[in-house]
Design a protein around this motif. Structure first.
Motif, mmCIF file in Angstrom:
data_model
loop_
_atom_site.group_PDB
_atom_site.id
_atom_site.type_symbol
_atom_site.label_atom_id
_atom_site.label_comp_id
_atom_site.label_asym_id
_atom_site.label_seq_id
_atom_site.Cartn_x
_atom_site.Cartn_y
_atom_site.Cartn_z
ATOM 1 N N ALA A 112 0.833 -1.205 0.000
ATOM 2 C CA ALA A 112 0.000 0.000 0.000
ATOM 3 C C ALA A 112 0.866 1.253 0.000
ATOM 4 C CB ALA A 112 -0.932 -0.009 1.215
ATOM 5 N N HIS A 113 1.874 1.257 0.838
ATOM 6 C CA HIS A 113 2.784 2.400 0.880
ATOM 7 C C HIS A 113 3.570 2.514 -0.422
ATOM 8 C CE1 HIS A 113 2.136 3.839 4.941
ATOM 9 N NE2 HIS A 113 2.215 2.612 5.405
ATOM 10 N N LEU A 114 3.942 1.376 -0.998
ATOM 11 C CA LEU A 114 4.686 1.387 -2.259
ATOM 12 C C LEU A 114 3.853 2.031 -3.366
ATOM 13 C CD1 LEU A 114 7.296 0.409 -3.715
ATOM 14 C CD2 LEU A 114 6.057 -1.691 -4.249
ATOM 15 N N TYR A 115 2.558 1.757 -3.392
ATOM 16 C CA TYR A 115 1.696 2.310 -4.428
ATOM 17 C C TYR A 115 1.692 3.838 -4.401
ATOM 18 C CZ TYR A 115 -0.279 -2.309 -5.387
ATOM 19 O OH TYR A 115 -0.459 -3.618 -5.746
ATOM 20 N N ALA A 116 1.803 4.417 -3.220
ATOM 21 C CA ALA A 116 1.790 5.878 -3.117
ATOM 22 C C ALA A 116 3.185 6.478 -3.204
ATOM 23 C CB ALA A 116 1.124 6.300 -1.803
ATOM 24 N N ASP A 117 4.190 5.761 -2.681
ATOM 25 C CA ASP A 117 5.539 6.323 -2.599
ATOM 26 C C ASP A 117 6.349 6.131 -3.872
ATOM 27 O OD1 ASP A 117 4.890 7.001 -0.031
ATOM 28 O OD2 ASP A 117 5.935 5.319 0.906
ATOM 29 N N ASP A 118 6.102 5.021 -4.586
ATOM 30 C CA ASP A 118 6.854 4.757 -5.813
ATOM 31 C C ASP A 118 6.225 5.567 -6.948
ATOM 32 O OD1 ASP A 118 7.708 3.611 -8.325
ATOM 33 O OD2 ASP A 118 8.400 1.859 -7.199
ATOM 34 N N PRO A 119 6.995 6.459 -7.584
ATOM 35 C CA PRO A 119 6.428 7.318 -8.641
ATOM 36 C C PRO A 119 5.779 6.528 -9.773
ATOM 37 C CG PRO A 119 8.617 8.087 -8.018
ATOM 38 C CD PRO A 119 8.416 6.755 -7.342
ATOM 39 N N ARG A 120 6.298 5.322 -10.069
ATOM 40 C CA ARG A 120 5.730 4.533 -11.170
ATOM 41 C C ARG A 120 4.324 4.075 -10.832
ATOM 42 N NH1 ARG A 120 10.409 0.225 -11.169
ATOM 43 N NH2 ARG A 120 9.795 0.451 -9.004
ATOM 44 N N PHE A 121 4.145 3.503 -9.633
ATOM 45 C CA PHE A 121 2.824 3.035 -9.236
ATOM 46 C C PHE A 121 1.870 4.214 -9.061
ATOM 47 C CE2 PHE A 121 5.318 -0.675 -7.647
ATOM 48 C CZ PHE A 121 4.670 -1.644 -8.387
ATOM 49 N N ALA A 122 2.369 5.280 -8.400
ATOM 50 C CA ALA A 122 1.516 6.438 -8.157
ATOM 51 C C ALA A 122 1.016 7.028 -9.474
ATOM 52 C CB ALA A 122 2.285 7.492 -7.358
ATOM 53 N N ALA A 123 1.902 7.117 -10.459
ATOM 54 C CA ALA A 123 1.498 7.683 -11.756
ATOM 55 C C ALA A 123 0.462 6.803 -12.432
ATOM 56 C CB ALA A 123 2.721 7.840 -12.644
ATOM 57 N N THR A 124 0.605 5.492 -12.292
ATOM 58 C CA THR A 124 -0.361 4.567 -12.904
ATOM 59 C C THR A 124 -1.754 4.775 -12.330
ATOM 60 O OG1 THR A 124 1.343 2.910 -13.348
ATOM 61 C CG2 THR A 124 -0.936 2.142 -13.244
ATOM 62 N N TYR A 125 -1.837 4.861 -11.011
ATOM 63 C CA TYR A 125 -3.151 5.047 -10.395
ATOM 64 C C TYR A 125 -3.682 6.457 -10.607
ATOM 65 C CZ TYR A 125 -2.995 0.500 -8.117
ATOM 66 O OH TYR A 125 -2.972 -0.843 -7.882
ATOM 67 N N ASP A 126 -2.791 7.451 -10.556
ATOM 68 C CA ASP A 126 -3.239 8.835 -10.679
ATOM 69 C C ASP A 126 -3.652 9.205 -12.099
ATOM 70 O OD1 ASP A 126 -3.072 9.347 -8.020
ATOM 71 O OD2 ASP A 126 -1.182 10.445 -8.082
ATOM 72 N N ARG A 127 -3.423 8.307 -13.056
ATOM 73 C CA ARG A 127 -3.993 8.533 -14.388
ATOM 74 C C ARG A 127 -5.518 8.559 -14.307
ATOM 75 N NH1 ARG A 127 -0.378 4.261 -16.425
ATOM 76 N NH2 ARG A 127 1.525 5.204 -17.220
ATOM 77 N N ASN A 128 -6.054 7.908 -13.285
ATOM 78 C CA ASN A 128 -7.498 7.877 -13.094
ATOM 79 C C ASN A 128 -7.994 9.090 -12.305
ATOM 80 O OD1 ASN A 128 -7.989 5.100 -14.190
ATOM 81 N ND2 ASN A 128 -6.570 4.581 -12.561
ATOM 82 N N GLY A 129 -7.085 10.004 -11.972
ATOM 83 C CA GLY A 129 -7.442 11.193 -11.206
ATOM 84 C C GLY A 129 -6.443 11.415 -10.089
ATOM 85 N N THR A 130 -5.988 12.652 -9.957
ATOM 86 C CA THR A 130 -5.008 12.973 -8.918
ATOM 87 C C THR A 130 -5.546 12.604 -7.544
ATOM 88 O OG1 THR A 130 -4.161 14.797 -10.249
ATOM 89 C CG2 THR A 130 -3.613 14.807 -7.909
#
Length: 255
Positions: free
Chosen positions: A219-237
């Motif tokens: 869970a923390h990796l999804y928010a802290d890793d720029p690659r994962f964060a960018a993937t999810y944030d494509r659906n909205g910041t």
């Protein structure tokens, strides 16, 4: 300033980071300035810049600062360490080039009204591309199991697996746009889907069910890793943060 070092402001600007980040690296002992001027400014020489380059490369792999420090201490041969990074970057460059070709082929097929070819649609979308990182994080055995599991899937199974994650991310984005809380019933239902999706690959590669610690770490990796964060944030910041918080709530209450 001598001709052999650079100020903290110059390095921050050149490296695409901030003076605050560099000062933090100094505070935690990760990157010491080569000298401090009479004005209190930090200055960095060439060896310090090489170390900073390695830090930024490791950070792009998603490692936290303690793991970066450990990696730097375990491999003091900078040429060898950077050579490994260079090999990874070249592999990544080649993978992205294959993805460009695959996506362009899909667009062309759709424009012509024909069906895209499954065997070519996912060229470059290789689950094993982070094998080195998986090995570094969770060990060689887990990396090998992950590679064998993904390679054993058919093209349609891989497509279904990726589509499931895409759908979950889209639904998280809608929940984020609607302002739903991480502990709401709707978002917790999404978190259960996310964890169920993770369990498929985790159990195949580790042979064990998901633990609370594993889910919280991811869970923390999804928010802290720029690659994962960018993937999810494509659906909205803010979607990545909602995914993180929802998974942590679920892990604390149900695992």
């Amino acid at each position: 300033m001598t001709t052999n070092d650079w100020s903290i402001q110059e390095i921050a600007r050149t490296a695409g980071t901030t003076s605050r980040t560099l000062r933090h690296y100094d505070d935690v002992g990760l990157l010491r300035p080569s000298r401090t001027g009479t004005n209190g400014y930090r200055y960095y020489d060439a060896p310090a810049l090489v170390r900073l380059q390695r830090i930024l490369l490791l950070r792009d792999l998603g490692l936290g600062l303690p793991a970066i420090a450990e990696a730097l201490d375990s491999e003091r041969d900078e040429v060898r360490a950077l050579g490994a990074h260079l090999a990874w970057l070249r592999d990544e460059q080649e993978r992205v080039a294959r993805q460009v070709v695959a996506v362009q082929a899909t667009i062309t097929a759709l424009e012509k009204g024909t069906s895209p070819m499954a065997h070519s649609m996912f060229d470059g979308f290789d689950h094993t591309r982070y094998a080195g990182e998986v090995q570094e994080r969770w060990g060689a055995e887990t990396s090998e199991r992950s590679t064998r599991w993904w390679s054993s899937l058919s093209a349609s199974e891989k497509e279904a697996f990726l589509q499931t994650q895409h759908d979950i991310g889209t639904d998280f984005g809608r929940a984020c746009a609607a302002g739903l809380a991480a502990d709401s019933a709707e978002v917790q239902a999404l978190a259960r889907r996310q964890v169920a999706w993770l369990a498929v690959s985790a159990e195949a590669t580790t042979g064990a069910p998901l633990t609370k610690e594993y889910v919280v770490g991811l869970a923390h990796l999804y928010a802290d890793d720029p690659r994962f964060a960018a993937t999810y944030d494509r659906n909205g910041t803010g979607t990545a943060l909602l995914v993180r918080d929802a998974m942590i709530v679920l892990a604390e209450t149900e695992l």
